[in-house]
Scaffold this motif. Sequence first.
Motif, PDB file in Angstrom:
ATOM      1  N   GLY A 281      33.389  44.082  30.944  1.00 32.37           N
ATOM      2  CA  GLY A 281      33.197  42.910  31.783  1.00 32.37           C
ATOM      3  C   GLY A 281      34.510  42.230  32.129  1.00 32.37           C
ATOM      4  O   GLY A 281      34.761  41.871  33.286  1.00 32.37           O
ATOM      5  N   ALA A 282      35.353  42.060  31.116  1.00 31.81           N
ATOM      6  CA  ALA A 282      36.633  41.380  31.357  1.00 31.81           C
ATOM      7  C   ALA A 282      37.442  42.122  32.423  1.00 31.81           C
ATOM      8  O   ALA A 282      38.044  41.504  33.309  1.00 31.81           O
ATOM      9  CB  ALA A 282      37.422  41.273  30.054  1.00 31.81           C
TER      10      ALA A 282
ATOM     11  N   PHE B 115      31.876  31.455  30.879  1.00 32.42           N
ATOM     12  CA  PHE B 115      32.493  32.521  30.083  1.00 32.42           C
ATOM     13  C   PHE B 115      32.776  33.721  30.984  1.00 32.42           C
ATOM     14  O   PHE B 115      31.879  34.226  31.656  1.00 32.42           O
ATOM     15  CB  PHE B 115      31.601  32.970  28.914  1.00 32.42           C
ATOM     16  N   HIS B 116      34.027  34.176  30.983  1.00 34.84           N
ATOM     17  CA  HIS B 116      34.385  35.309  31.836  1.00 34.84           C
ATOM     18  C   HIS B 116      35.120  36.416  31.097  1.00 34.84           C
ATOM     19  O   HIS B 116      35.481  37.415  31.725  1.00 34.84           O
ATOM     20  CB  HIS B 116      35.205  34.834  33.031  1.00 34.84           C
TER      21      HIS B 116
ATOM     22  N   GLU C  48      29.111  32.175  37.226  1.00 29.68           N
ATOM     23  CA  GLU C  48      27.949  32.912  36.727  1.00 29.68           C
ATOM     24  C   GLU C  48      26.700  32.298  37.384  1.00 29.68           C
ATOM     25  O   GLU C  48      26.540  31.079  37.328  1.00 29.68           O
ATOM     26  CB  GLU C  48      27.812  32.734  35.209  1.00 29.68           C
TER      27      GLU C  48
ATOM     28  N   ASP D  27      29.890  36.393  38.758  1.00 31.47           N
ATOM     29  CA  ASP D  27      29.972  37.123  37.489  1.00 31.47           C
ATOM     30  C   ASP D  27      28.549  37.368  37.012  1.00 31.47           C
ATOM     31  O   ASP D  27      27.905  36.481  36.443  1.00 31.47           O
ATOM     32  CB  ASP D  27      30.781  36.297  36.478  1.00 31.47           C
TER      33      ASP D  27
ATOM     34  N   ILE E  33      27.789  39.845  34.912  1.00 24.99           N
ATOM     35  CA  ILE E  33      27.966  40.767  33.794  1.00 24.99           C
ATOM     36  C   ILE E  33      26.787  40.666  32.825  1.00 24.99           C
ATOM     37  O   ILE E  33      26.336  41.671  32.285  1.00 24.99           O
ATOM     38  CB  ILE E  33      29.335  40.498  33.131  1.00 24.99           C
ATOM     39  N   GLN E  34      26.279  39.454  32.640  1.00 27.28           N
ATOM     40  CA  GLN E  34      25.133  39.260  31.749  1.00 27.28           C
ATOM     41  C   GLN E  34      23.804  39.227  32.516  1.00 27.28           C
ATOM     42  O   GLN E  34      22.785  39.716  32.023  1.00 27.28           O
ATOM     43  CB  GLN E  34      25.311  37.953  30.948  1.00 27.28           C
TER      44      GLN E  34
ATOM     45  N   LYS F 182      27.990  44.944  30.900  1.00 28.09           N
ATOM     46  CA  LYS F 182      26.945  44.964  29.868  1.00 28.09           C
ATOM     47  C   LYS F 182      25.853  46.032  30.045  1.00 28.09           C
ATOM     48  O   LYS F 182      25.967  47.111  29.513  1.00 28.09           O
ATOM     49  CB  LYS F 182      26.354  43.557  29.719  1.00 28.09           C
TER      50      LYS F 182
END
Length: 390
Positions: free
Chosen positions: A96-97, A128-129, A181, A214, A216-217, A243
Amino acid sequence: MSTQLMNTYARLPVTFEKGRGATLQDTDGKTYLDALSGIAVCSLGHAHPAISDAICLQSKKLMHTSNLYQIENQSQLADKLCALSKMERTFFCNSGAEANETALKIAKKYGHQQDISHPVIIVMDNSFHGRTMATLSATGNPKVHDGFSPLVEGFIRVPFDDINAVQALSDNPNIVAILVEPIQGEGGVHIPQKGYLKALREICTQNNWLLMLDEIQTGMGRTGEWFAYQHEAIVPDVLTLAKALGNGMPIGACLTKGVASDVLVPGNHGTTFGGNPLACAAGLAVINVLEANQYIPSVATKGKELLNQFKQSLSLQKQVIDIRGIGYMIGIQLDRPCGELVALALEQGLLINVTRGETIRLLPTFVMSSEQTEELVTKLTQLIQNFLNP
Ligand SMILES: *Cc1c(COP(=O)(O)O)cnc(C)c1O
């Protein structure tokens, strides 16, 4: 546990040996219901046969060549992801980062293309990234920053879910993008008001800023749509995924559309491992399984049911101040710190997580049976009741 491991995690005293669907088994043979999925990674459960087969088969053919050559699985996965997301191009990486690093580099270069010498990206409080220098600098959590200054520059921070705060920055000529996000996960499962993403989309279009989401989640079906922005019928300029994309195989992706697609050219960015045949075989298998079983629409309906079950079972607990969620992303916020619930749940054979001290976070697998769902509601309700009324 080895003391030769770097001291980056306060680990729970359990080692898992194997898994099957929504359950895990530890080295003593005790089974656990997994309501966290390795933090939204193993959405299709553990040891999914179709995914394991795809990985085994590909590993016997070819694991790695190089991005110096054409990679068929990578092209196929890019086509598939673009079709599902309405994006146009994909860069594959391993986490993700790294996906967010790619997005941040695109934003900075997009600014320089317009002769903006100090491009600035709007980011959110409580976000959160990731943990690399640029992504931790983008992250809105002082604990993540602490000890790592000087941070990467070029970020301006506003409250999440506050359109006016973003609008107020419209006359800042250095701004090039917003990174946000759609739902804050690590930040405590915060769902913005309806229309927030749509309004951000409009502001970005008006100002020629890139809207960078973002996911990612939240991506790959977690919220009951392939991507959370599809709940608001918008399309971003940049989209980051990781993820659940490989169901445990490390793979990340940064997707672009329109002007954002033309920013990076050969020499600007790269990766040795990213998009290798093995990781992409896992990604393709994940999408096939999600499509063939219609898992995503069922996450939407079953997520709603699960949320309602908790609202009912916890309705008499005044110390439960909020129960919120969308799809299989659920937060139960208490009026007090409740980190110790994680270890208490573990004893009961249940894997959960607590974020931001007071919010129980559930990210169950999509393959949980109705009996397992009942077990989750019963066990967790009991744990919360006992915790609040000792
Ligand atoms: C997990 C996560 C990241 C970081 O992903 P890594 O693979 O750990 O680098 C970034 N953004 C969001 C929203 C996440 O949930």
